[in-house]
Design an enzyme around this catalytic site. Structure first.
Site, PDB file in Angstrom:
ATOM      1  N   GLU A  49       0.859  -1.180   0.000  1.00  0.00           N
ATOM      2  CA  GLU A  49       0.000   0.000   0.000  1.00  0.00           C
ATOM      3  C   GLU A  49       0.894   1.229   0.000  1.00  0.00           C
ATOM      4  O   GLU A  49       1.713   1.418   0.900  1.00  0.00           O
ATOM      5  CB  GLU A  49      -0.918   0.019   1.225  1.00  0.00           C
ATOM      6  CG  GLU A  49      -2.024  -1.023   1.155  1.00  0.00           C
ATOM      7  CD  GLU A  49      -2.992  -0.962   2.313  1.00  0.00           C
ATOM      8  OE1 GLU A  49      -4.017  -1.681   2.254  1.00  0.00           O
ATOM      9  OE2 GLU A  49      -2.731  -0.215   3.285  1.00  0.00           O
ATOM     10  N   ASP A  60      -5.723   9.378   9.938  1.00  0.00           N
ATOM     11  CA  ASP A  60      -4.384   8.925  10.314  1.00  0.00           C
ATOM     12  C   ASP A  60      -3.910   9.595  11.594  1.00  0.00           C
ATOM     13  O   ASP A  60      -4.166  10.771  11.837  1.00  0.00           O
ATOM     14  CB  ASP A  60      -3.398   9.212   9.182  1.00  0.00           C
ATOM     15  CG  ASP A  60      -3.681   8.364   7.963  1.00  0.00           C
ATOM     16  OD1 ASP A  60      -3.701   7.130   8.103  1.00  0.00           O
ATOM     17  OD2 ASP A  60      -3.910   8.924   6.882  1.00  0.00           O
TER      18      ASP A  60
END
Length: 266
Positions: A49, A60
């Protein structure tokens, strides 16, 4: 069969679990990204990824937020991300690459152009964190038509209806976020993961990867016992951010090899 589907099928036949590392493109040293991608593959990664840097990565935690900030400060945008994949493909035609990021950079780039250029660069799947499945059919359809897998997130709070919506349009795999909150936060509850996965599999036919909270061989093994894939990001980014240019790829490869060995010991 897509490169992602073929990878998972081969792993299933071999009774092995997929290992999926995440790195942010261009972090911490821009000209090392392709070297790190190759090192991850050599260390045992099955899918990579590759994060597309964004200025407001709301899902995040601080580790990956800082990685994104560093990459943006280094001038990394969509064009550079696709260049990394294109360069990686010159020497690796096997390892699937998934772009992971947010809608804004894709929409600024232009969705039709993004799909065409992503496919041409050698990307295999796209995970857009802030595209809910109920609103993503117009994006997922052209992705699939171009041979790209649309990948979606599920969370502990996902309803059966949300899981069914993901099951209708996802391909490649789904990414189950094992914790409430942002990346790098909290403690992994493997019992809760084990309870949730049968619910997901009742609605979703593609493999299920689990991420968030996986930091070492022990936590990777615990997740690998119940999931099809282990996704690991924040800990890898932390390791990389402490390295010099010449130690960056070896450190990434060594960490992958440790996690790979733990999964293969299951």
């Amino acid at each position: 069969m897509s490169r992602i589907a073929a990878t998972f099928e081969a792993l299933k036949r071999a009774k092995r679990k997929a290992l999926i590392p995440y790195i942010c493109a261009g972090d911490p040293i821009p000209d090392a990204t392709v070297d790190v991608m190759h090192a991850l593959a050599k260390g045992g990664a099955d899918v990579i990824e590759l994060g597309v840097p964004f200025s407001d990565p709301m899902a995040d935690g601080p580790v990956i937020q800082k990685a994104s900030e560093r990459a943006l400060a280094n001038g990394i945008g969509m064009t550079q991300v696709l260049d990394y994949v294109r360069t990686f493909r010159q020497d690796d035609a096997r390892t699937p690459v998934v772009l992971m990021g947010y809608a804004n950079p894709i929409e600024r780039y232009g969705v039709p152009r993004f799909i065409a250029d992503t496919r041409a660069a050698g990307v295999d799947g796209v995970l857009v964190v802030d595209y809910p499945p109920e609103e993503a059919e117009a994006f997922a359809g052209p992705l699939k038509a171009a041979g790209l897998d649309p990948i979606f997130l599920l969370a502990p709070t996902s309803t059966d209806e949300r899981m069914a919506a993901v099951g209708r349009i996802a391909s490649g795999y789904v990414y189950y976020v094992s914790l409430k909150g942002v990346t790098g936060a909290g403690h992994l509850d493997t019992a809760a993961v084990a309870t949730m996965l049968p619910r997901i599999r009742a609605q979703v036919s593609v493999p299920v990867g689990v991420g968030f909270g996986i930091r070492d061989a022990a936590s990777a093994q615990a997740v690998g016992r119940v999931a099809d894939a282990v996704v690991i990001g924040s800990r890898l980014v932390q390791i990389m951010e402490t390295q010099k240019r010449d130690t960056l790829a070896p450190a990434a490869q060594a960490f992958m090899a440790e996690i790979r060995a733990a999964l293969d010991a299951l």
